[in-house]
Design an enzyme around this catalytic site. Structure first.
Site, PDB file in Angstrom:
ATOM      1  N   ASP A   1      26.264   3.597 -13.956  1.00  0.00           N
ATOM      2  CA  ASP A   1      25.957   4.686 -13.029  1.00  0.00           C
ATOM      3  C   ASP A   1      26.909   4.359 -11.654  1.00  0.00           C
ATOM      4  O   ASP A   1      26.720   3.326 -11.247  1.00  0.00           O
ATOM      5  CB  ASP A   1      24.594   4.701 -13.135  1.00  0.00           C
ATOM      6  CG  ASP A   1      24.174   5.944 -12.053  1.00  0.00           C
ATOM      7  OD1 ASP A   1      25.185   6.642 -11.570  1.00  0.00           O
ATOM      8  OD2 ASP A   1      23.307   5.883 -11.718  1.00  0.00           O
TER       9      ASP A   1
ATOM     10  N   CYS B   1       3.033  -3.336   8.528  1.00  0.00           N
ATOM     11  CA  CYS B   1       2.848  -2.197   7.826  1.00  0.00           C
ATOM     12  C   CYS B   1       1.754  -1.526   8.913  1.00  0.00           C
ATOM     13  O   CYS B   1       0.992  -2.045   9.571  1.00  0.00           O
ATOM     14  CB  CYS B   1       1.786  -2.305   6.519  1.00  0.00           C
ATOM     15  SG  CYS B   1       1.581  -0.666   5.730  1.00  0.00           S
TER      16      CYS B   1
ATOM     17  N   CYS C   1       0.567  -1.120  -0.015  1.00  0.00           N
ATOM     18  CA  CYS C   1       0.139  -0.060  -0.107  1.00  0.00           C
ATOM     19  C   CYS C   1       0.823   1.355  -0.008  1.00  0.00           C
ATOM     20  O   CYS C   1       0.374   2.302  -0.169  1.00  0.00           O
ATOM     21  CB  CYS C   1      -0.770   0.116   1.034  1.00  0.00           C
ATOM     22  SG  CYS C   1      -0.126   0.422   2.755  1.00  0.00           S
TER      23      CYS C   1
END
EC number: 6.3.5.13
Length: 416
Positions: A340, A218, A201
């Site tokens: 990178d 969570c 979420c």
């Protein structure tokens, strides 16, 4: 092999020839070119070679080569095991590994994270071991949340596969949660900078850590750490029956390798190999494709450590010789490394303060700038030989990313 279609047999034969020529020319072990030619001649070759075998796919950002080697060693009581021992972890390498062991009923294949859906679909692997996900080569690989999402879809479409997953990593847990059958292993998560938010979420994850266990959940939705079947607790693994199994026999150093060993024990248990039989076989693994190898050179004992992303550097620091032991760092930015190098700024190099540090590699100036910002004293040299010879006779740890590591291995002796 004889039950393969004629076209497939030809593809295997030509692939083997190409691999042999590559080895004779000193271009590597030939796994990639051999598999590439095989697949060019027969695009379904991987599926054909995987048929009627019991296969394990091993995937993670870090530790998959080592864990593949550990699992393979522990499965030897079952018979011959086909494996891509040197890290050729894409379909070309898988083809070469299976073709080189046509009679092996078992296979353990290291698999690049983004190739898991493709390889799983083509092989129907019996076991999928998923260990960790963190940022790596962002110019080449997908964002790790996207990778976890692809794992979810692939596992949902593969109900025949049993998953062994590290439930201490929220992204791995989310990626594995659609599988029909899962064994959860609390193998630890030392690098957490990529998993502070809920992949379900987007809410914040709350974490709780004690000496005996860790937990996370969570704050805004139902997503939480599953109850583990196996748990790594310090130097022991606790199995599903509650038995504490000591890992002191494991020769590979550091907490990351204890995590790898815990995953390996959970995998081989699925094939009926108990921990007491597997542990002596894990102990036989002392070096993996040069990782952790110590090379003697002109009075110096050079230990080679591979580290290619922030999470990997954290684990390399964990096994350094005690301070003020010297360390040489080498960074390249070729294709296999990722072009990178901005990820260097995600690594906390302050742990190197007080050590003699040498910096080399193609992108040594990038690394030097990062060390200067971390207030770490260092010496920049043009070549690893200058660093080695600047150290008094004794121990030297060398940490390098992929192509730099291979260059150093070649110079000081390629050891399996």
């Amino acid at each position: 092999m004889s039950d393969l279609p004629l076209r497939s047999q030809l593809a295997v034969a030509l692939g083997r020839t190409a691999a042999k020529m590559s080895r004779l020319a000193g271009k590597g072990d030939g796994s990639v070119i051999g598999g590439r030619i095989g697949l060019r001649l027969d695009p379904e070759l991987l599926t054909r070679l995987a048929k009627d075998r019991k296969l394990v796919l091993v995937s993670a950002t870090n530790g998959k080569t080592t864990t593949t080697r550990l699992i393979t060693s522990a499965m030897t009581p079952l018979g011959e095991v086909a494996t891509n021992a040197f890290g050729a972890n894409m379909p070309t390498g898988h083809v070469s590994a299976l073709a080189s062991a046509p009679d092996a009923r078992y296979g353990v294949l290291e698999c690049d994270e983004k190739y898991v859906p493709m390889v799983l679909a083509e092989t129907g692997a019996n076991i999928v071991a998923l260990m960790n996900l963190s940022r790596d080569q962002m110019d080449r690989a997908a964002e790790i949340w996207l990778l976890a999402g692809k794992w979810r879809k692939a596992l949902e479409a593969s109900p025949q596969s049993h998953v062994i997953a590290n439930c201490d990593d929220p992204l791995v847990t989310w990626g594995a949660s659609t599988a029909k059958s899962v064994t959860w292993v609390a193998a630890g998560q030392h690098w957490r900078e990529d998993s502070w938010c809920c992949p379900e979420c987007g809410g914040p994850l709350d974490r709780r850590d004690t000496e005996e266990d860790s937990d996370w959940r969570c704050r805004q939705c139902h997503f939480a750490r599953p109850r583990p079947d196996w748990s790594l607790r310090g130097d022991h693994v606790v199995d599903p029956h509650g038995r504490a199994i000591p890992l002191d026999a494991v020769q590979l150093p550091g907490r990351a390798n204890r995590s790898n060993a815990a995953i390996a024990l959970a995998v081989v248990a699925q094939f009926g190999v108990p921990p007491e039989q597997a542990l002596p076989l894990l102990a036989q693994v002392k070096s993996v494709a040069g990782r952790y190898t110590t090379v003697e050179y002109q009075g110096r004992s050079i230990r080679l450590l591979l580290s290619k992303n922030p999470a990997g550097w954290l684990e390399a620091f964990d096994v350094l010789a005690p301070a003020p032991g010297p360390v040489a760092l080498s960074i390249n930015a070729q294709g296999p490394d990722g072009r990178d190098t901005s990820w260097l700024w995600d690594v906390d190099y302050r742990i190197l303060r007080g050590r003699p540090v040498w910096v080399t590699g193609e992108r040594r100036i990038d690394l030097a700038a990062r060390l200067e910002a971390a207030e770490v004293s260092f010496t920049v040299v043009d070549d690893i030989e200058q660093a080695v010879m600047a150290v008094p006779p004794g121990h030297l740890d060398v940490i390098a990313n992929y192509t730099a590591f291979q260059d150093i291995r070649t110079r000081y002796g390629r050891v399996v």
